[in-house]
Design an enzyme around this catalytic site. Structure first.
Site, PDB file in Angstrom:
ATOM      1  N   ARG A 136       1.086  -0.842   0.044  1.00 26.31           N
ATOM      2  CA  ARG A 136      -0.172  -0.073  -0.012  1.00 26.31           C
ATOM      3  C   ARG A 136       0.051   0.970  -0.138  1.00 26.31           C
ATOM      4  NH1 ARG A 136      -2.988   0.003   5.056  1.00 26.31           N
ATOM      5  NH2 ARG A 136      -1.311   1.724   5.669  1.00 26.31           N
ATOM      6  N   GLU A 155       5.042   7.636   2.653  1.00 26.00           N
ATOM      7  CA  GLU A 155       5.612   5.833   2.369  1.00 26.00           C
ATOM      8  C   GLU A 155       5.357   4.696   1.739  1.00 26.00           C
ATOM      9  OE1 GLU A 155       5.043   4.608   6.785  1.00 26.00           O
ATOM     10  OE2 GLU A 155       3.286   4.137   6.663  1.00 26.00           O
ATOM     11  N   ASN A 157       4.345   0.741   1.990  1.00 23.82           N
ATOM     12  CA  ASN A 157       4.284  -0.164   2.897  1.00 23.82           C
ATOM     13  C   ASN A 157       4.333  -1.898   2.168  1.00 23.82           C
ATOM     14  OD1 ASN A 157       2.994   1.256   5.358  1.00 23.82           O
ATOM     15  ND2 ASN A 157       1.740   1.927   3.682  1.00 23.82           N
ATOM     16  N   SER A 162      -2.714  -2.930   5.533  1.00 27.33           N
ATOM     17  CA  SER A 162      -3.874  -3.877   6.025  1.00 27.33           C
ATOM     18  C   SER A 162      -5.172  -2.687   6.490  1.00 27.33           C
ATOM     19  CB  SER A 162      -3.350  -3.747   8.164  1.00 27.33           C
ATOM     20  OG  SER A 162      -3.554  -2.704   8.721  1.00 27.33           O
ATOM     21  N   LYS A 338      12.271   2.419   5.760  1.00 25.32           N
ATOM     22  CA  LYS A 338      12.635   4.013   5.419  1.00 25.32           C
ATOM     23  C   LYS A 338      13.662   4.483   5.379  1.00 25.32           C
ATOM     24  CE  LYS A 338       9.083   4.598   7.690  1.00 25.32           C
ATOM     25  NZ  LYS A 338       8.210   3.498   7.856  1.00 25.32           N
ATOM     26  N   LYS A 394      11.445  10.034  11.056  1.00 25.70           N
ATOM     27  CA  LYS A 394      11.168   8.232  10.842  1.00 25.70           C
ATOM     28  C   LYS A 394      12.420   7.309  11.423  1.00 25.70           C
ATOM     29  CE  LYS A 394       7.511   9.502   8.031  1.00 25.70           C
ATOM     30  NZ  LYS A 394       6.796   8.707   6.659  1.00 25.70           N
ATOM     31  N   GLU A 398       7.197  -0.352  11.051  1.00 20.07           N
ATOM     32  CA  GLU A 398       5.646   0.483  10.684  1.00 20.07           C
ATOM     33  C   GLU A 398       4.931   0.229  11.811  1.00 20.07           C
ATOM     34  OE1 GLU A 398       5.130   1.134   7.088  1.00 20.07           O
ATOM     35  OE2 GLU A 398       7.188   0.135   7.172  1.00 20.07           O
ATOM     36  N   GLY A 399       3.697   0.706  11.497  1.00 19.20           N
ATOM     37  CA  GLY A 399       2.121   0.041  12.418  1.00 19.20           C
ATOM     38  C   GLY A 399       2.207   1.523  12.738  1.00 19.20           C
ATOM     39  N   ARG A 505      -7.715   7.191   4.904  1.00 17.77           N
ATOM     40  CA  ARG A 505      -7.582   7.666   6.961  1.00 17.77           C
ATOM     41  C   ARG A 505      -7.919   9.177   7.641  1.00 17.77           C
ATOM     42  NH1 ARG A 505      -2.283   4.490   8.158  1.00 17.77           N
ATOM     43  NH2 ARG A 505      -2.124   5.483   6.512  1.00 17.77           N
TER      44      ARG A 505
END
Length: 529
Positions: A136, A155, A157, A162, A338, A394, A398-399, A505
């Site tokens: 993604r 970024e 992913n 998810s 990253k 950064k 992830e997450g 989002r």
């Protein structure tokens, strides 16, 4: 080209009227609960397990959020090119080694462990060259001075990308409310033509099915112990289970492919390798017979907290050594670091992989700097100390909830320097500074005066929360099934590449982080203008 500044006030005043807001919220809530747009409830106590027999609806917006049509379409158009780029990076051993081995692996223990598994597996030699990635690419709208909005990548992913299922359902919920008349007599922008269909669920499931079918064709039937299954590697305390279950059910219903679920800790006792090809098998939790695994799909393994012991790391190595197709492979997970993103932004690197098409993706990049003593790193440090308000630091994580923002950056770097001095005094050092495990990124200036209505579970009174200043982040899904090509002139063999579906989002502007699972954002869908 639509300007992100040309929007009418949002949300429309009509949806804020208390009676209407109450009834639309109830309809939206019940739709979410009826259709599985849900999470497990929060644990009763901090650190406990979520109750397994209780669900709440996922955090959602009550109506879709305006998003520039031209930027949405551009993000969709770029997705196949991003697939190609990262597949080429993941199969370029020399590039990955050069980027990681002299920087982050010396100061980031998590990245070091992943890198070591990759090195061991490469030295042993693989029996399965085919790899799968469900990815993604996440974007924000950047309002540059004196211009319309620009698309800027946050970024890319490469592991556990998810919400493909839940965001599909969120889009369907907004379409349901539209058909029911919840948005009648509001802004004419709210129309079916401006509410794009979301195909994220079917795209991700089709990618998994591509890999499973490829594996089945590779294997001779007489060596098969039982019909192969796809393995989902999951977190034991997972609250976002139903996003995963939707993929599982779609695989079974539409493709007749069974799915097994297990954590890294569980796999340590029930997974094993067999034969010279290292066929991966695990014990069925129902029949207690061994089941051959075609694809290992990681919905865990992206965070240090997923590896609670050395046994969990040993299991990850076992999975990587196996003949199953990995989603992602360790190489693709490392490609999503990253640090790799930052190096790809350096002059000439994109062009090496994509030729002239590299310019198209470069147009989506924010400004990125390494945190080392190179000329580019020194430039970034000088700009940061002059005006920290314009930057985010950064790490290789992830997450969500891992970044360091604005005025917090300089104190964080000073603390890292103090730890460097203490470490070097005690045991000597490699010369690599802790800050080299990070990259510096210019902050993306998102449009202002954008509101939304949030629905979060647990409110005693029906109605939605009016957030007056919000930021929306668009993620575009893609799948790629690939393997190294036969020569340097043909370094990549792309077996299938699918793109489509999106995750929008939305969060309150004062929140720096953006993860839904981490509790910062809500699931949304775009209203194109």
């Amino acid at each position: 080209m639509a300007s992100a500044m040309s929007l009418p006030p949002w949300p429309p005043a009509e949806i804020l009227e208390p009676t209407r807001n109450k009834f639309v919220t109830v309809d939206a809530r019940d739709y979410a609960l009826r259709h599985g747009l849900v999470y497990r409830a929060l644990p009763a106590e901090e650190g406990g397990m979520p109750p397994q027999d209780t669900t709440i609806h996922a955090p959602l917006t009550l109506l879709p959020t305006p998003f520039p049509r031209d930027l949405f379409e551009k993000a969709m158009d770029f997705a196949p090119l991003y697939n190609t780029l990262y597949a080429r990076v993941a199969t370029d051993k020399d590039f990955l080694s050069s980027v990681l081995q002299n920087s982050v692996v010396h100061v980031d223990d998590f990245q070091r462990r992943l890198y070591e598994i990759w090195t061991v597996a490469e030295e042993e030699g693989t029996t399965q060259s085919t790899q799968l990635a469900l990815c993604r690419s996440d974007y924000l709208v950047h309002m540059a001075p004196q211009s319309t909005g620009k698309l800027r990548q946050v970024e890319f992913n490469t592991i556990s990308a998810s919400f493909g299922a839940l965001c599909t359902l969120a889009s369907q919920m907004h379409h349901f409310l539209f058909r029911k008349g919840a948005y009648d007599a509001m802004d004419p922008l709210i129309s079916k033509a401006n509410m794009p269909k979301n195909e994220a669920l079917s795209v991700l499931v089709s990618g998994l099915a591509d890999a499973h079918n490829c594996y089945v064709k590779q294997q001779r039937e007489e060596h098969r112990m039982i019909k192969p299954a796809i393995l989902f590697v999951v977190q034991p305390e997972e609250r976002n289970t139903f996003d995963q279950r939707a993929l599982e059910m779609e695989l079974l219903e539409e493709h007749a492919i069974p799915v097994l679920r297990a954590s890294l800790d569980e796999l340590g006792t029930i997974a094993s390798l067999h034969g010279v090809d290292r066929i991966l098998a695990m014990q069925s939790p129902i029949s207690f017979t061994p089941i051959e695994i075609s694809v290992v799909y990681f919905r865990a393994g992206y965070s240090p907290t997923d590896y609670k012991s050395d046994d969990a790391w040993a299991t990850r190595l076992l999975l990587e050594r196996s003949h199953a197709i990995k989603c992602p492979s360790i190489a693709m997970q490392l490609a999503g670091a990253k640090k790799v993103q930052q190096v790809l932004a350096e002059p000439g690197v994109l062009e090496h992989y994509l030729g002239k098409e590299g310019d198209l993706l470069r147009s989506t990049f924010a400004k990125l700097w390494p945190m080392d003593d190179s000329p580019l790193g020194k430039e970034g440090m000088a700009l940061l100390r002059e005006s920290p308000q314009g930057f985010v630091l950064k790490p290789q994580r992830e997450g969500g909830s891992n970044n360091i923002y604005k005025d917090d950056i300089i104190p964080a770097l000073d603390a890292m320097e103090a730890r460097d001095k203490e470490r070097n005094a005690k045991q000597g050092g490699s010369g690599i500074k802790e800050r080299e495990g990070y990259i510096l990124m210019s902050l993306i200036r998102t449009p202002e005066n954008r509101g939304s209505l949030f629905m979060r579970a647990g409110k005693q009174t029906p109605g939605s929360e009016h957030a007056t200043e919000t930021v929306s982040e668009l993620g575009v899904f893609g799948t790629m099934l690939y393997k190294p090509g036969p020569s340097k002139k043909a370094p990549l063999d792309m077996l299938s590449s699918r793109t489509g579906g999106y995750l929008l989002r939305t969060k309150a502007s004062e929140s720096n982080e953006g993860g839904v699972a981490a509790g910062f954002s809500v699931i949304d869908s775009p209203l194109l203008f």
